[in-house]
Design a protein around this motif. Structure first.
Motif, PDB file in Angstrom:
ATOM      1  N   GLN A  73       0.829  -1.206   0.000  1.00 21.72           N
ATOM      2  CA  GLN A  73       0.000   0.000   0.000  1.00 21.72           C
ATOM      3  C   GLN A  73       0.865   1.258   0.000  1.00 21.72           C
ATOM      4  OE1 GLN A  73      -2.340  -1.134   3.546  1.00 21.72           O
ATOM      5  NE2 GLN A  73      -4.173  -0.962   2.282  1.00 21.72           N
ATOM      6  N   TRP A  74       1.981   1.228   0.705  1.00 23.88           N
ATOM      7  CA  TRP A  74       2.911   2.348   0.668  1.00 23.88           C
ATOM      8  C   TRP A  74       3.436   2.548  -0.751  1.00 23.88           C
ATOM      9  CZ3 TRP A  74       3.427   6.238   3.753  1.00 23.88           C
ATOM     10  CH2 TRP A  74       3.172   6.106   5.130  1.00 23.88           C
ATOM     11  N   ALA A  75       3.679   1.433  -1.442  1.00 27.20           N
ATOM     12  CA  ALA A  75       4.149   1.541  -2.826  1.00 27.20           C
ATOM     13  C   ALA A  75       3.069   2.128  -3.730  1.00 27.20           C
ATOM     14  CB  ALA A  75       4.576   0.163  -3.338  1.00 27.20           C
ATOM     15  N   GLN A  76       1.824   1.667  -3.549  1.00 23.04           N
ATOM     16  CA  GLN A  76       0.722   2.117  -4.395  1.00 23.04           C
ATOM     17  C   GLN A  76       0.304   3.552  -4.087  1.00 23.04           C
ATOM     18  OE1 GLN A  76      -2.407  -0.702  -3.716  1.00 23.04           O
ATOM     19  NE2 GLN A  76      -1.327  -2.398  -4.687  1.00 23.04           N
ATOM     20  N   ASN A  77       0.199   3.877  -2.804  1.00 18.82           N
ATOM     21  CA  ASN A  77      -0.342   5.174  -2.403  1.00 18.82           C
ATOM     22  C   ASN A  77       0.731   6.221  -2.155  1.00 18.82           C
ATOM     23  OD1 ASN A  77      -2.442   3.388  -2.316  1.00 18.82           O
ATOM     24  ND2 ASN A  77      -3.282   4.101  -0.390  1.00 18.82           N
ATOM     25  N   GLY A  78       1.938   5.777  -1.813  1.00 19.15           N
ATOM     26  CA  GLY A  78       3.015   6.701  -1.521  1.00 19.15           C
ATOM     27  C   GLY A  78       3.972   6.877  -2.683  1.00 19.15           C
ATOM     28  N   THR A 144      -1.515   2.520 -20.646  1.00 18.85           N
ATOM     29  CA  THR A 144      -0.268   2.155 -21.330  1.00 18.85           C
ATOM     30  C   THR A 144       0.900   2.438 -20.405  1.00 18.85           C
ATOM     31  OG1 THR A 144      -1.112   2.643 -23.544  1.00 18.85           O
ATOM     32  CG2 THR A 144       1.275   2.683 -23.269  1.00 18.85           C
ATOM     33  N   ASP A 145       1.837   1.498 -20.316  1.00 16.95           N
ATOM     34  CA  ASP A 145       3.024   1.717 -19.498  1.00 16.95           C
ATOM     35  C   ASP A 145       4.117   2.334 -20.348  1.00 16.95           C
ATOM     36  OD1 ASP A 145       5.750   0.852 -18.237  1.00 16.95           O
ATOM     37  OD2 ASP A 145       4.271   0.676 -16.640  1.00 16.95           O
ATOM     38  N   ILE A 146       4.382   3.610 -20.132  1.00 21.50           N
ATOM     39  CA  ILE A 146       5.315   4.334 -20.982  1.00 21.50           C
ATOM     40  C   ILE A 146       6.742   3.828 -20.822  1.00 21.50           C
ATOM     41  CG2 ILE A 146       5.640   6.196 -19.302  1.00 21.50           C
ATOM     42  CD1 ILE A 146       5.670   6.423 -23.143  1.00 21.50           C
ATOM     43  N   PHE A 167       5.209  10.500 -30.762  1.00 19.91           N
ATOM     44  CA  PHE A 167       3.804  10.081 -30.799  1.00 19.91           C
ATOM     45  C   PHE A 167       3.493   9.173 -29.614  1.00 19.91           C
ATOM     46  CE2 PHE A 167       0.638   6.881 -31.918  1.00 19.91           C
ATOM     47  CZ  PHE A 167      -0.444   7.678 -32.277  1.00 19.91           C
ATOM     48  N   LEU A 168       4.378   8.209 -29.346  1.00 25.48           N
ATOM     49  CA  LEU A 168       4.158   7.283 -28.244  1.00 25.48           C
ATOM     50  C   LEU A 168       4.129   8.023 -26.913  1.00 25.48           C
ATOM     51  CD1 LEU A 168       3.896   4.410 -27.123  1.00 25.48           C
ATOM     52  CD2 LEU A 168       6.396   4.216 -27.214  1.00 25.48           C
ATOM     53  N   LEU A 169       5.072   8.950 -26.713  1.00 21.95           N
ATOM     54  CA  LEU A 169       5.125   9.686 -25.454  1.00 21.95           C
ATOM     55  C   LEU A 169       3.905  10.580 -25.284  1.00 21.95           C
ATOM     56  CD1 LEU A 169       6.822  10.221 -22.922  1.00 21.95           C
ATOM     57  CD2 LEU A 169       7.892  12.114 -24.141  1.00 21.95           C
ATOM     58  N   THR A 170       3.484  11.252 -26.357  1.00 21.80           N
ATOM     59  CA  THR A 170       2.314  12.141 -26.271  1.00 21.80           C
ATOM     60  C   THR A 170       1.055  11.340 -25.977  1.00 21.80           C
ATOM     61  OG1 THR A 170       3.361  13.607 -27.891  1.00 21.80           O
ATOM     62  CG2 THR A 170       1.024  13.947 -27.451  1.00 21.80           C
ATOM     63  N   CYS A 171       0.903  10.202 -26.633  1.00 20.91           N
ATOM     64  CA  CYS A 171      -0.246   9.326 -26.346  1.00 20.91           C
ATOM     65  C   CYS A 171      -0.251   8.906 -24.880  1.00 20.91           C
ATOM     66  CB  CYS A 171      -0.176   8.072 -27.228  1.00 20.91           C
ATOM     67  SG  CYS A 171      -1.017   8.235 -28.802  1.00 20.91           S
ATOM     68  N   ALA A 172       0.929   8.555 -24.375  1.00 21.68           N
ATOM     69  CA  ALA A 172       1.025   8.100 -22.990  1.00 21.68           C
ATOM     70  C   ALA A 172       0.686   9.211 -22.013  1.00 21.68           C
ATOM     71  CB  ALA A 172       2.427   7.564 -22.712  1.00 21.68           C
ATOM     72  N   VAL A 173       1.053  10.449 -22.339  1.00 24.60           N
ATOM     73  CA  VAL A 173       0.732  11.588 -21.476  1.00 24.60           C
ATOM     74  C   VAL A 173      -0.784  11.757 -21.370  1.00 24.60           C
ATOM     75  CG1 VAL A 173       0.786  14.104 -21.354  1.00 24.60           C
ATOM     76  CG2 VAL A 173       2.891  12.843 -21.778  1.00 24.60           C
ATOM     77  N   VAL A 174      -1.465  11.724 -22.514  1.00 17.34           N
ATOM     78  CA  VAL A 174      -2.927  11.831 -22.507  1.00 17.34           C
ATOM     79  C   VAL A 174      -3.530  10.639 -21.773  1.00 17.34           C
ATOM     80  CG1 VAL A 174      -4.992  11.962 -23.964  1.00 17.34           C
ATOM     81  CG2 VAL A 174      -2.892  13.118 -24.676  1.00 17.34           C
ATOM     82  N   ASP A 175      -2.952   9.466 -21.987  1.00 17.55           N
ATOM     83  CA  ASP A 175      -3.392   8.244 -21.330  1.00 17.55           C
ATOM     84  C   ASP A 175      -3.277   8.375 -19.816  1.00 17.55           C
ATOM     85  OD1 ASP A 175      -3.090   5.399 -20.272  1.00 17.55           O
ATOM     86  OD2 ASP A 175      -3.514   4.987 -22.372  1.00 17.55           O
ATOM     87  N   ASP A 176      -2.136   8.903 -19.336  1.00 15.13           N
ATOM     88  CA  ASP A 176      -1.939   9.084 -17.895  1.00 15.13           C
ATOM     89  C   ASP A 176      -2.980  10.024 -17.299  1.00 15.13           C
ATOM     90  OD1 ASP A 176       0.206   7.394 -17.672  1.00 15.13           O
ATOM     91  OD2 ASP A 176       1.726   8.948 -17.826  1.00 15.13           O
ATOM     92  N   LEU A 177      -3.268  11.096 -18.021  1.00 15.86           N
ATOM     93  CA  LEU A 177      -4.261  12.054 -17.542  1.00 15.86           C
ATOM     94  C   LEU A 177      -5.637  11.393 -17.437  1.00 15.86           C
ATOM     95  CD1 LEU A 177      -4.499  15.019 -16.721  1.00 15.86           C
ATOM     96  CD2 LEU A 177      -5.087  15.567 -19.087  1.00 15.86           C
ATOM     97  N   GLY A 178      -5.987  10.584 -18.443  1.00 17.14           N
ATOM     98  CA  GLY A 178      -7.246   9.860 -18.403  1.00 17.14           C
ATOM     99  C   GLY A 178      -7.289   8.847 -17.275  1.00 17.14           C
ATOM    100  N   THR A 355       2.304  -0.574 -15.156  1.00 19.45           N
ATOM    101  CA  THR A 355       2.214   0.150 -13.884  1.00 19.45           C
ATOM    102  C   THR A 355       0.784   0.547 -13.514  1.00 19.45           C
ATOM    103  OG1 THR A 355       4.400   1.053 -14.346  1.00 19.45           O
ATOM    104  CG2 THR A 355       3.153   2.072 -12.563  1.00 19.45           C
ATOM    105  N   VAL A 356       0.141   1.326 -14.383  1.00 18.98           N
ATOM    106  CA  VAL A 356      -1.197   1.827 -14.046  1.00 18.98           C
ATOM    107  C   VAL A 356      -2.234   0.711 -14.119  1.00 18.98           C
ATOM    108  CG1 VAL A 356      -2.946   3.546 -14.606  1.00 18.98           C
ATOM    109  CG2 VAL A 356      -0.534   4.121 -14.867  1.00 18.98           C
ATOM    110  N   SER A 357      -2.058  -0.234 -15.052  1.00 21.36           N
ATOM    111  CA  SER A 357      -2.981  -1.371 -15.123  1.00 21.36           C
ATOM    112  C   SER A 357      -2.934  -2.194 -13.842  1.00 21.36           C
ATOM    113  CB  SER A 357      -2.635  -2.263 -16.323  1.00 21.36           C
ATOM    114  OG  SER A 357      -2.981  -1.632 -17.530  1.00 21.36           O
TER     115      SER A 357
END
Length: 408
Positions: A73-78, A144-146, A167-178, A355-357
């Motif tokens: 939980q420290w890893a996930q939340n911290g 997506t895990d950048i 393109f990959l990095l920009t997609c991942a940025v939008v993905d992270d925000l979502g 990571t996010v998945s």
């Protein structure tokens, strides 16, 4: 009269090109370290499941502050709050100096990223329909895990045009925000409003100080920690605080500054995030026992199948289809240095959802450890398949490009 569609990617500013290069370097190295951490976790979990679980579930922290949390939980939340702070910096940089500074000009990666979230979710829901508790996991294949994706791109196709990496990095940025929006909206089960208001107030103070160009680290550090604490105990996932602080960090410079606060923060924190934070999270989250039950669930559990198909096929269809749609609708034109086969390869890379998945999977099935473990196995399997398919296609594209240049 309709304005002509913009060729994508646009020519980046010198500043943004430097930021992009540093991000790619750090994330690529971080992806390799994360892969090592993941393999180590899998080995430990299958050699001694009891000791691995004992490590994950070891608790520490002050109970009086409601912070007596398990290590995982420290890893996930911290720790992941630091990762999402860097993601917030990326988003801010993109919106001010990068490809997203003009939303009309950035139509191609934005539409590709949005479709790359919607299509996997729909595929997941279609496959898992009727399975008990399946609806909780609809967001798992949207991410997506950048770090992993950039690592595969760097190892297998370093000769590909820089536009493909952008393109990959920009997609991942939008993905992270979502993804962070999804976590905040759909994975908040309890809410302590006074604590949340306190956290929001501290985040707002941080933003005001940034706007007033206050530069003292000794003001921002305790302020950020306090904001993290109040958001954490409010019931909203603490990573939301990380993104909010990143988005409020100033990316412009004054006459007395050589670098903006965002550049300085990114320079010092990104290596920590890529080289320590994400690998530790991977080590504590990816260790699953690959016994008969887990392997059988990969092929029989519709929730796990939905996650896997959503990542491998859904991400490809969404990202590639979104990019094609934006060009087809006249919203963007693909640069002459890119081919649709290149876009197909990078769309497969977007199916690496690590990571996010894993984070969303743990949040979705926190009350069902068995399902959480099988979903983790499915995410790992899907990410491996997506990596291999993308690596093969990228290798073919590199050879095709090389042969074409030799024939000229």
């Amino acid at each position: 009269m309709r304005r002509a569609a913009e060729v994508w990617p646009l020519r980046p500013t010198v500043r943004y090109a430097r930021t992009l290069a540093e991000a790619l370097r750090a994330e690529t190295i971080g992806g390799i370290i994360m892969l090592v951490a993941t393999v180590a976790a899998l080995i430990w979990a299958n050699v001694s499941t009891e000791s691995y679980e004992a490590l994950r579930q070891a608790k520490f922290g002050p109970e009086s502050l409601h912070l007596n949390l398990e290590l995982v939980q420290w890893a996930q939340n911290g720790l992941l709050t630091i990762f999402f702070f860097v993601a917030g910096l990326e988003v801010k940089e993109e919106f001010v100096h990068g490809e997203l500074a003009n939303l009309r000009k950035a139509a191609l990666p934005i539409i590709a990223a949005v479709c790359g979230m919607v299509v996997p979710a729909l595929i997941y829901l279609a496959i898992s329909a009727g399975a008990e508790g399946a609806s909780r996991g609809w967001a798992i294949p949207t991410a997506t895990d950048i770090a992993f994706a950039l690592a595969v791109l760097a190892v297998t196709a370093s000769a590909m045009p820089a536009a493909l990496r952008a393109f990959l990095l920009t997609c991942a940025v939008v993905d992270d925000l979502g993804a962070i929006a999804i976590i905040a909206i759909f994975y908040t089960d309890r809410l302590n409003v006074p604590m949340l208001l306190a956290g929001v107030t501290l985040i707002a103070v941080y933003g005001v100080l940034q706007h007033r160009k206050v530069t003292s680290l000794w003001i921002y550090l305790p302020l950020a920690v306090a904001a993290w604490y109040f958001v954490e105990v409010s019931g909203v996932h603490a990573t939301v605080a990380g993104v909010a602080l990143g988005l409020l960090t100033r990316v412009t410079t004054t006459d007395q500054e050589d670098s903006s606060p965002a550049e300085l923060a990114d320079h010092y924190i990104r290596p920590i995030s890529a080289g320590f934070v994400v690998p530790v999270f991977a080590f504590l989250s990816a260790g699953v026992s690959l016994g008969g039950g887990t392997l059988n669930a990969i092929f029989t559990d519709r929730v796990v199948l939905g996650v896997m198909v959503g990542l491998v096929i859904g991400k490809f269809l969404g990202v590639f289809g979104g990019a094609w749609l934006s060009v087809r609708l006249g919203l963007a034109r693909l640069s002459e240095e890119l081919h649709w086969r290149d876009m197909a390869a990078v769309s497969l890379l977007c199916g690496i959802g690590f990571t996010v998945s894993l984070l969303i999977g743990n949040l979705a099935f926190s009350q069902d450890p068995v399902r959480a473990q099988t979903v983790t196995a499915g995410i790992l399997a899907a990410s491996l398949v997506a990596s291999i398919l993308a690596a093969v296609l990228l290798h073919v594209r590199v050879r095709s490009r090389r042969d074409a240049l030799e024939d000229v």
